[in-house]
Design a protein around this motif. Structure first.
Motif, PDB file in Angstrom:
ATOM      1  N   ALA A   1       0.976  -1.294   0.116  1.00 29.24           N
ATOM      2  CA  ALA A   1      -0.070   0.020  -0.048  1.00 29.24           C
ATOM      3  C   ALA A   1       0.910   1.194   0.053  1.00 29.24           C
ATOM      4  O   ALA A   1       1.857   1.406   0.766  1.00 29.24           O
ATOM      5  CB  ALA A   1      -0.873  -0.012   1.123  1.00 29.24           C
ATOM      6  N   ASN A   2       0.533   2.269  -0.843  1.00 31.51           N
ATOM      7  CA  ASN A   2       1.412   3.384  -0.920  1.00 31.51           C
ATOM      8  C   ASN A   2       0.576   4.663  -0.691  1.00 31.51           C
ATOM      9  O   ASN A   2      -0.885   4.664  -0.819  1.00 31.51           O
ATOM     10  CB  ASN A   2       1.959   3.512  -2.519  1.00 31.51           C
ATOM     11  CG  ASN A   2       2.818   4.675  -2.727  1.00 31.51           C
ATOM     12  OD1 ASN A   2       3.587   4.904  -1.752  1.00 31.51           O
ATOM     13  ND2 ASN A   2       2.799   5.169  -3.769  1.00 31.51           N
ATOM     14  N   LYS A   3       1.144   5.702  -0.239  1.00 35.23           N
ATOM     15  CA  LYS A   3       0.405   6.984   0.280  1.00 35.23           C
ATOM     16  C   LYS A   3      -0.548   6.656   1.272  1.00 35.23           C
ATOM     17  O   LYS A   3      -1.771   7.206   1.181  1.00 35.23           O
ATOM     18  CB  LYS A   3      -0.076   7.499  -0.824  1.00 35.23           C
ATOM     19  CG  LYS A   3       1.119   7.840  -2.031  1.00 35.23           C
ATOM     20  CD  LYS A   3       0.114   8.595  -3.338  1.00 35.23           C
ATOM     21  CE  LYS A   3       1.303   8.660  -4.350  1.00 35.23           C
ATOM     22  NZ  LYS A   3       0.726   9.163  -5.664  1.00 35.23           N
ATOM     23  N   VAL A   4      -0.200   5.838   2.353  1.00 32.49           N
ATOM     24  CA  VAL A   4      -0.950   5.734   3.455  1.00 32.49           C
ATOM     25  C   VAL A   4      -0.884   6.793   4.401  1.00 32.49           C
ATOM     26  O   VAL A   4       0.168   7.433   4.546  1.00 32.49           O
ATOM     27  CB  VAL A   4      -0.672   4.280   3.998  1.00 32.49           C
ATOM     28  CG1 VAL A   4      -1.495   3.978   5.287  1.00 32.49           C
ATOM     29  CG2 VAL A   4      -0.616   3.120   2.966  1.00 32.49           C
ATOM     30  N   ALA A   5      -2.223   7.136   4.978  1.00 30.52           N
ATOM     31  CA  ALA A   5      -2.468   8.094   6.005  1.00 30.52           C
ATOM     32  C   ALA A   5      -1.663   7.923   7.333  1.00 30.52           C
ATOM     33  O   ALA A   5      -1.365   8.644   8.062  1.00 30.52           O
ATOM     34  CB  ALA A   5      -3.885   8.437   6.127  1.00 30.52           C
ATOM     35  N   GLY A   6      -1.574   6.614   7.750  1.00 34.25           N
ATOM     36  CA  GLY A   6      -0.873   6.400   9.136  1.00 34.25           C
ATOM     37  C   GLY A   6      -1.388   4.922   9.430  1.00 34.25           C
ATOM     38  O   GLY A   6      -1.779   4.138   8.775  1.00 34.25           O
ATOM     39  N   ASP A   7      -0.995   4.733  10.912  1.00 30.86           N
ATOM     40  CA  ASP A   7      -1.036   3.266  11.426  1.00 30.86           C
ATOM     41  C   ASP A   7      -2.507   2.692  11.178  1.00 30.86           C
ATOM     42  O   ASP A   7      -2.683   1.604  10.923  1.00 30.86           O
ATOM     43  CB  ASP A   7      -0.526   3.268  12.834  1.00 30.86           C
ATOM     44  CG  ASP A   7       0.785   3.646  12.884  1.00 30.86           C
ATOM     45  OD1 ASP A   7       1.599   3.404  11.888  1.00 30.86           O
ATOM     46  OD2 ASP A   7       1.302   4.073  13.952  1.00 30.86           O
ATOM     47  N   ARG A   8      -3.453   3.522  11.726  1.00 29.64           N
ATOM     48  CA  ARG A   8      -4.897   2.981  11.597  1.00 29.64           C
ATOM     49  C   ARG A   8      -5.340   2.884  10.132  1.00 29.64           C
ATOM     50  O   ARG A   8      -5.871   1.826   9.973  1.00 29.64           O
ATOM     51  CB  ARG A   8      -5.901   4.092  12.326  1.00 29.64           C
ATOM     52  CG  ARG A   8      -7.245   3.723  12.262  1.00 29.64           C
ATOM     53  CD  ARG A   8      -7.587   2.315  12.956  1.00 29.64           C
ATOM     54  NE  ARG A   8      -8.992   1.980  12.705  1.00 29.64           N
ATOM     55  CZ  ARG A   8      -9.292   0.693  12.407  1.00 29.64           C
ATOM     56  NH1 ARG A   8      -8.339  -0.396  12.445  1.00 29.64           N
ATOM     57  NH2 ARG A   8     -10.702   0.301  12.493  1.00 29.64           N
ATOM     58  N   HIS A   9      -4.853   3.557   9.248  1.00 28.37           N
ATOM     59  CA  HIS A   9      -5.224   3.476   7.905  1.00 28.37           C
ATOM     60  C   HIS A   9      -4.608   2.288   7.299  1.00 28.37           C
ATOM     61  O   HIS A   9      -5.298   1.245   6.804  1.00 28.37           O
ATOM     62  CB  HIS A   9      -4.817   4.582   7.001  1.00 28.37           C
ATOM     63  CG  HIS A   9      -5.252   4.676   5.591  1.00 28.37           C
ATOM     64  ND1 HIS A   9      -4.648   5.507   4.636  1.00 28.37           N
ATOM     65  CD2 HIS A   9      -6.220   3.746   4.904  1.00 28.37           C
ATOM     66  CE1 HIS A   9      -5.271   5.290   3.101  1.00 28.37           C
ATOM     67  NE2 HIS A   9      -6.442   4.207   3.710  1.00 28.37           N
ATOM     68  N   ALA A  10      -3.420   1.841   7.766  1.00 25.64           N
ATOM     69  CA  ALA A  10      -2.625   0.846   7.192  1.00 25.64           C
ATOM     70  C   ALA A  10      -3.106  -0.409   8.002  1.00 25.64           C
ATOM     71  O   ALA A  10      -3.301  -1.354   7.122  1.00 25.64           O
ATOM     72  CB  ALA A  10      -1.221   0.951   7.801  1.00 25.64           C
TER      73      ALA A  10
ATOM     74  N   GLY B   1       4.072   5.478   3.970  1.00 23.01           N
ATOM     75  CA  GLY B   1       3.162   6.530   4.200  1.00 23.01           C
ATOM     76  C   GLY B   1       3.395   7.651   2.885  1.00 23.01           C
ATOM     77  O   GLY B   1       3.764   7.434   2.010  1.00 23.01           O
ATOM     78  N   LYS B   2       2.585   8.888   3.264  1.00 21.60           N
ATOM     79  CA  LYS B   2       2.635   9.838   2.110  1.00 21.60           C
ATOM     80  C   LYS B   2       3.990  10.462   1.915  1.00 21.60           C
ATOM     81  O   LYS B   2       4.408  10.679   3.246  1.00 21.60           O
ATOM     82  CB  LYS B   2       1.509  10.823   2.494  1.00 21.60           C
ATOM     83  CG  LYS B   2       0.023  10.316   2.474  1.00 21.60           C
ATOM     84  CD  LYS B   2      -1.022  11.266   2.722  1.00 21.60           C
ATOM     85  CE  LYS B   2      -2.538  10.833   2.484  1.00 21.60           C
ATOM     86  NZ  LYS B   2      -3.527  11.714   2.334  1.00 21.60           N
ATOM     87  N   HIS B   3       4.438  10.781   0.875  1.00 24.01           N
ATOM     88  CA  HIS B   3       5.531  11.059   0.827  1.00 24.01           C
ATOM     89  C   HIS B   3       5.449  12.236  -0.322  1.00 24.01           C
ATOM     90  O   HIS B   3       4.641  12.130  -1.405  1.00 24.01           O
ATOM     91  CB  HIS B   3       6.769  10.199   0.310  1.00 24.01           C
ATOM     92  CG  HIS B   3       6.153   9.089  -0.542  1.00 24.01           C
ATOM     93  ND1 HIS B   3       6.597   9.398  -1.904  1.00 24.01           N
ATOM     94  CD2 HIS B   3       5.626   7.928  -0.405  1.00 24.01           C
ATOM     95  CE1 HIS B   3       5.884   8.345  -2.552  1.00 24.01           C
ATOM     96  NE2 HIS B   3       5.509   7.516  -1.796  1.00 24.01           N
ATOM     97  N   GLU B   4       6.698  12.935  -0.371  1.00 27.84           N
ATOM     98  CA  GLU B   4       6.976  14.292  -1.662  1.00 27.84           C
ATOM     99  C   GLU B   4       7.213  13.425  -3.027  1.00 27.84           C
ATOM    100  O   GLU B   4       8.146  12.465  -2.943  1.00 27.84           O
ATOM    101  CB  GLU B   4       8.039  14.891  -1.264  1.00 27.84           C
ATOM    102  CG  GLU B   4       8.067  16.310  -2.089  1.00 27.84           C
ATOM    103  CD  GLU B   4       9.405  17.041  -1.712  1.00 27.84           C
ATOM    104  OE1 GLU B   4       9.497  17.874  -2.688  1.00 27.84           O
ATOM    105  OE2 GLU B   4       9.911  16.986  -0.816  1.00 27.84           O
TER     106      GLU B   4
END
Length: 427
Positions: A146-155, A172-175
Motif C-alpha cells: 500500500a502506498n500513500k497511506v495516511a497512518g497506522d490506523r489506515h494501514a 506513508g505519504k511522501h513528496e
C-alpha cells in the motif's frame, strides 16, 4: 543455471508509485551491501536514469515486442550472473498494453508485487489486490504494497482487507519526485535525491517487502556474438542533458559490432569529434535551445560532415537540433543548427506515443516514438514507420544526403545489421 532474488513491481495504473518504490527498494538492498540490477518494462528513458542512480548500474529495457522474449531472457540471465537482487519496474497498469507487464511476468516466471495507491480507499484495497492476483490464473503473484497511506490506523484497515499471504507492508505519504512534460526530471537535477531515497528506504526497512524476494533460476546460454560490422568505425555520440535518451543496449550493440564510441557534449560547446559516423540521440533540446543554438562551430562542422557523405543518424530530439528553427511552448523561437530543411514547434499536448518499426533495406528495426513537438519540412519522407498497434500513425523517416532522421527511437539490438547500416556499413 544462475539464480537471483527477483521481483517485478507493477500497479493498477500509472501514477501509483512504481518508480519511487522500485528506486527505494534498490537503494535499500544496495545499502545492505547487495548488488542490485534494475530493468524497466517498455521503452522509457527517464525512469531508467533514476533507477540507475538508485541501483548503481545501467538500467536496460525489457519488452516482448521491442526487445523480444529471447533477448529479455538473456539480459535477465546475464544480470543474474553477478546480481543478488533483480528488480523490474513494470509499465502503466499491470495488464495494460499488448504485450503487457503481466504477459512478461507469466512468460518468464517473474513474481509480481502490486503497488496500490491507497490514499483514497480503505477496504476496497483488498478487493483490488485480490483482482490483480486472480485476473490471470497463471500470474505468479507475490504480494501487494500500500502506498500513500495516511497512518497506522489506515494501514491496519488496508492490511485486514488483504489476504495475509499477500500483505507486503505500506509506505506513508511522501513528496513526489519532480516531473516535467516527458516524465521525471533527471537525477542530477534533484539535489537532495540521495536523502529522499534514504528516507524512503528507511520507511520500507521495517516492512515485509524489505526481505529478499523469491529466488528465480535463469537458464544460461551464450548469446551469439554479433558480426563485427562496425570494426574500425569510430562513432561520435552526443551525450549530455540535452541528448540523454540513449538506451544502454544501443551502446552495447554498437560496441559489440566493433565500433569505437567517442562521446561529446554539444551543450558544453564541444566540437564535433573526428569520427566516421555520428549519432544524435533524443533528449531535451527544447530545454537548452538557446545554448545549443549558440554553439560556435557545430553547424559548420555538420555541413562539412554531410558534404563528405559521412553518415548521421538523428532521433527525435537529435532531429530537432538539426532543424532550421525550433519554437518553444512559450512562443520563443531559436535558430538551430540548420542542416535539416525543417522547422519544429513544441506543443503543450503529447503529439505521438507508441511502438514503431521501420525498414530502410537492411531489415526491420524496432523502437518507439514519444514527443511533444511537430515537424514541418519540404522534404518528402523516404518512408513511414509501421506502428505496432493498428490505428496509430507511422512516423516519417527522412533521408537528406547521408543524414537519416525521424522521431522514432531505435532499439538497435532488435536488428544489429540494420543498426550498422544506419552508420554506413551493410552486411
Amino acid at each position: 543455471m544462475v539464480s537471483a532474488a527477483t521481483l517485478l513491481i507493477a500497479a493498477p495504473s500509472s501514477g501509483s508509485g512504481k518508480t519511487t518504490i522500485t528506486a527505494a527498494l534498490a537503494w535499500h538492498h544496495r545499502r545492505l551491501g547487495r548488488k542490485v540490477r534494475v530493468f524497466k518494462c517498455g521503452p522509457d528513458f527517464l525512469d531508467p536514469q533514476l533507477l540507475g542512480y538508485a541501483s548503481g548500474a545501467p538500467v536496460d529495457n525489457l519488452d516482448l515486442w521491442m526487445v523480444g522474449e529471447d533477448l529479455c531472457r538473456q539480459m535477465l540471465a546475464d544480470a543474474a550472473q553477478d546480481a543478488d537482487v533483480i528488480l523490474i519496474e513494470a509499465v502503466m497498469g499491470l495488464f495494460d498494453g499488448e504485450p503487457s507487464a503481466a504477459e512478461l511476468s507469466t512468460r518468464l516466471g517473474l513474481p509480481v508485487l502490486a503497488i496500490i495507491d491507497a490514499s483514497a480507499m480503505a477496504q476496497t484495497f483488498g478487493a483490488l489486490a485480490f483482482g490483480l492476483a486472480h485476473y490471470k490464473s497463471d500470474l505468479p503473484f507475490y504480494g501487494v504494497l500500500a502506498n500513500k497511506v495516511a497512518g497506522d490506523r489506515h494501514a491496519q484497515m488496508l492490511q485486514e482487507s488483504a489476504k495475509p499471504e499477500h500483505w507486503q507492508g505500506w509506505l506513508g505519504k511522501h513528496e513526489a519526485l519532480p516531473e516535467r512534460h516527458l516524465g521525471l526530471v533527471l537525477p542530477n537535477e534533484i539535489p537532495d535525491l540521495a536523502q529522499k531515497l534514504d528516507a524512503l528506504a528507511d520507511a520500507l526497512a521495517s516492512q515485509p517487502i524489505a526481505a529478499l524476494p523469491p529466488v528465480i533460476d535463469y537458464s544460461t546460454s551464450a548469446r551469439p556474438a554479433l558480426a563485427p560490422l562496425l570494426a574500425g568505425k569510430r562513432i561520435a555520440i552526443a551525450r549530455d542533458a540535452a541528448f540523454c535518451f540513449i538506451y544502454p543496449a544501443n551502446l552495447t550493440c554498437l560496441s559489440e559490432m566493433g565500433a569505437e564510441l567517442v562521446f561529446f557534449s554539444p551543450l558544453a560547446h564541444e566540437a564535433l569529434p573526428d569520427a566516421d559516423a555520428l549519432y544524435l540521440p533524443g533528449g531535451y533540446p527544447e530545454l537548452h535551445a538557446a545554448t545549443l543554438a549558440a554553439h560556435p562551430s557545430i553547424a559548420a562542422d555538420l555541413r562539412h560532415w554531410l558534404a563528405a557523405d559521412k553518415p548521421v543518424f538523428a532521433e527525435c530530439g537529435g532531429m530537432l537540433a538539426l532543424c532550421e528553427l525550433l519554437t518553444l511552448m512559450d512562443g520563443a523561437s531559436h535558430k538551430m543548427w540548420g542542416v535539416l530543411d525543417a522547422t519544429a514547434t513544441m506543443q503543450k499536448r503529447l503529439s505521438a506515443l507508441g511502438m514503431q518499426a521501420f525498414d530502410l533495406g537492411a531489415g526491420e528495426l524496432r523502437g518507439h516514438t514519444f514527443h511533444y513537438s511537430t515537424l514541418e519540412s519540404t522534404l518528402q519522407p523516404l518512408l513511414h514507420a509501421t506502428p505496432c498497434r493498428l490505428g496509430s500513425q507511422g512516423e516519417a523517416i527522412y533521408r537528406q544526403g547521408s543524414l537519416t532522421t525521424s522521431y522514432v527511437h531505435a532499439w538497435m539490438m532488435s536488428n544489429p545489421a540494420a543498426s550498422a547500416a544506419l552508420f554506413g556499413t551493410t552486411a
